[in-house]
Design a protein around this motif. Structure first.
Motif, mmCIF file in Angstrom:
data_model
loop_
_atom_site.group_PDB
_atom_site.id
_atom_site.type_symbol
_atom_site.label_atom_id
_atom_site.label_comp_id
_atom_site.label_asym_id
_atom_site.label_seq_id
_atom_site.Cartn_x
_atom_site.Cartn_y
_atom_site.Cartn_z
ATOM 1 N N ASN A 34 0.899 -1.175 -0.010
ATOM 2 C CA ASN A 34 0.110 -0.098 0.003
ATOM 3 C C ASN A 34 0.928 1.182 0.173
ATOM 4 O O ASN A 34 0.673 2.225 -0.756
ATOM 5 N N HIS A 80 -2.364 4.955 -5.253
ATOM 6 C CA HIS A 80 -3.610 4.738 -4.492
ATOM 7 C C HIS A 80 -4.192 6.064 -4.164
ATOM 8 O O HIS A 80 -5.287 6.401 -3.685
ATOM 9 N N HIS A 128 -7.779 8.596 -0.980
ATOM 10 C CA HIS A 128 -7.439 9.776 -0.146
ATOM 11 C C HIS A 128 -7.896 11.277 -0.822
ATOM 12 O O HIS A 128 -6.999 11.829 -1.042
ATOM 13 N N ASP A 139 -6.734 3.596 4.491
ATOM 14 C CA ASP A 139 -5.937 2.310 4.249
ATOM 15 C C ASP A 139 -6.345 1.228 4.998
ATOM 16 O O ASP A 139 -6.205 0.271 4.485
#
Ligand code: FES
Ligand SMILES: [Fe+2]
Length: 350
Positions: free
Chosen positions: A157, A163, A168, A297
């Motif tokens: 991650n 991502h 986010h 997350d």
């Protein structure tokens, strides 16, 4: 050999706790599938022992610290910092009355622990994190999360910053994916993945650090990983064409310690070079960072682990790999090789 499923790298330091978590009140914590009790002696030294009394296997973390020893809550055996029994209220102190003790170091505001060969527990092999000690230039807030997933999923991650724009919203806008430059490479056993977003609109997060935020700036998100699971993320933004040292720097540190193959202690520290010595801002930044990690997350990574089921071996399930996965794949390979080499050296020992 897979790096997961309980095959952890042993000859290295792991974070056992934040310094502030360890006191004369014993703390029980599972680290690399071992029950460990951490405490400070009355003189302030940190001790890490097996959290199981050899008499009736009661956790010593239920007991209390007396001087430099810990006393079992059930029948009062006392164990000193090296694990040997120093007091038996019911008879003699036998040689065999001892438990495992683990080397520890206190540095950078963390308690580090060593589970491998104690003769190799060299403090100079601690990861280098100088920013945590430059207190006039940077202020950090810290936290720890328990993530119900394999630690390599957390590494994936962090090494895959593609991502950010999707997971986010406070950190970046999805449209910002286009126009960014990306590079990744390896330096010995360190993996480096860099992203630049020139002339991009500022995120909600970046705006927190400016009195008068510019409408756009040059952003960067550069991450480094080193085994077993230490990550340093340099996020920052300057005015368009500005110098890095004159811009906002919000470095963060991510230190992952496996509790079990399916649970991870995630120690994070979020820093900044603006709004120093501002405890109200500390609180705001801590809450925002904790919220992002916890509700974005952690949520996704735990759902990912649940979807994988009782497997810590993502690669055996043949996932689709996209370009941004390359740094994480590199890190997985390095870690797997290091674990195999350690196991081979161990089995070759006389
Ligand atoms: S269980 Fe610890 S002294 Fe008996
Ligand atoms: Fe994230």
């Amino acid at each position: 050999m897979l790096a997961s499923n309980g095959n952890f790298l042993k000859d290295c330091w792991y974070v056992a706790a934040m310094s502030q978590e360890v006191s004369t009140k014993p703390l029980g914590r599972t680290l690399l599938e071992r029950a460990v009790v951490l405490f400070r002696t009355e003189e302030g030294a940190v001790v890490a022992l097996n959290d199981r009394c050899p008499h009736r296997f009661v956790p010593l973390s239920l007991g209390k610290v007396i001087g430099s020893s810990i006393q079992c809550t059930y029948h009062g055996l006392r164990f000193g910092p090296n694990g040997s029994c120093i007091h038996n209220p019911h008879g003699k102190v036998a040689q065999r009355l001892r438990i495992d003790a683990y080397p520890t170091i206190e540095r950078y505001g963390y308690i580090w622990i060593w589970f491998g060969d104690p003769s190799k527990s060299d403090p100079s092999t601690l990861p280098n994190m100088p920013l945590l000690e430059r207190e006039e230039e940077f202020t950090f807030v810290r936290g720890v999360l328990s993530v119900n997933a394999n630690y390599e999923l957390v590494t994936d991650n962090l090494l895959d910053l593609s991502h950010i724009e999707y997971l986010h919203p406070a950190l970046a806008r999805a449209e910002g994916v286009e126009g960014q430059k990306v590079e990744f490479f390896r330096e010995n056993d360190t993996v480096i993945a860099n992203r630049w977003k020139p002339n991009n609109s500022l995120s909600t997060f970046a705006r927190l650090f400016w009195d008068c935020p510019p409408s756009s700036g040059d952003g960067r998100a550069n991450i480094r990983w080193q085994p077993p699971a230490f990550l340093y993320l340099d996020i920052g933004v300057t005015e368009v064409g500005g110098k890095v040292e004159e811009g906002v720097c919000t470095p963060s540190i991510h230190l992952l310690t496996p509790a079990t193959p399916f649970r991870t202690h995630y120690f994070w520290a979020q820093g900044r070079n603006r709004r120093l010595n501002d405890s109200e801002f500390d609180r705001k930044l801590w809450e925002m960072t904790d919220r992002i990690f916890r509700t974005e997350d952690k949520l996704v990574i735990e759902a990912q682990q649940a979807s994988l089921g009782e497997s810590a071996d993502l690669l055996s399930m043949r996932p689709l790999l996209l370009e941004p996965d390359a740094p994480a794949m590199m890190a997985r390979r390095i870690l797997s090789q290091r674990i195999s080499a350690e196991a081979a050296a161990e089995s070759a020992e006389p």
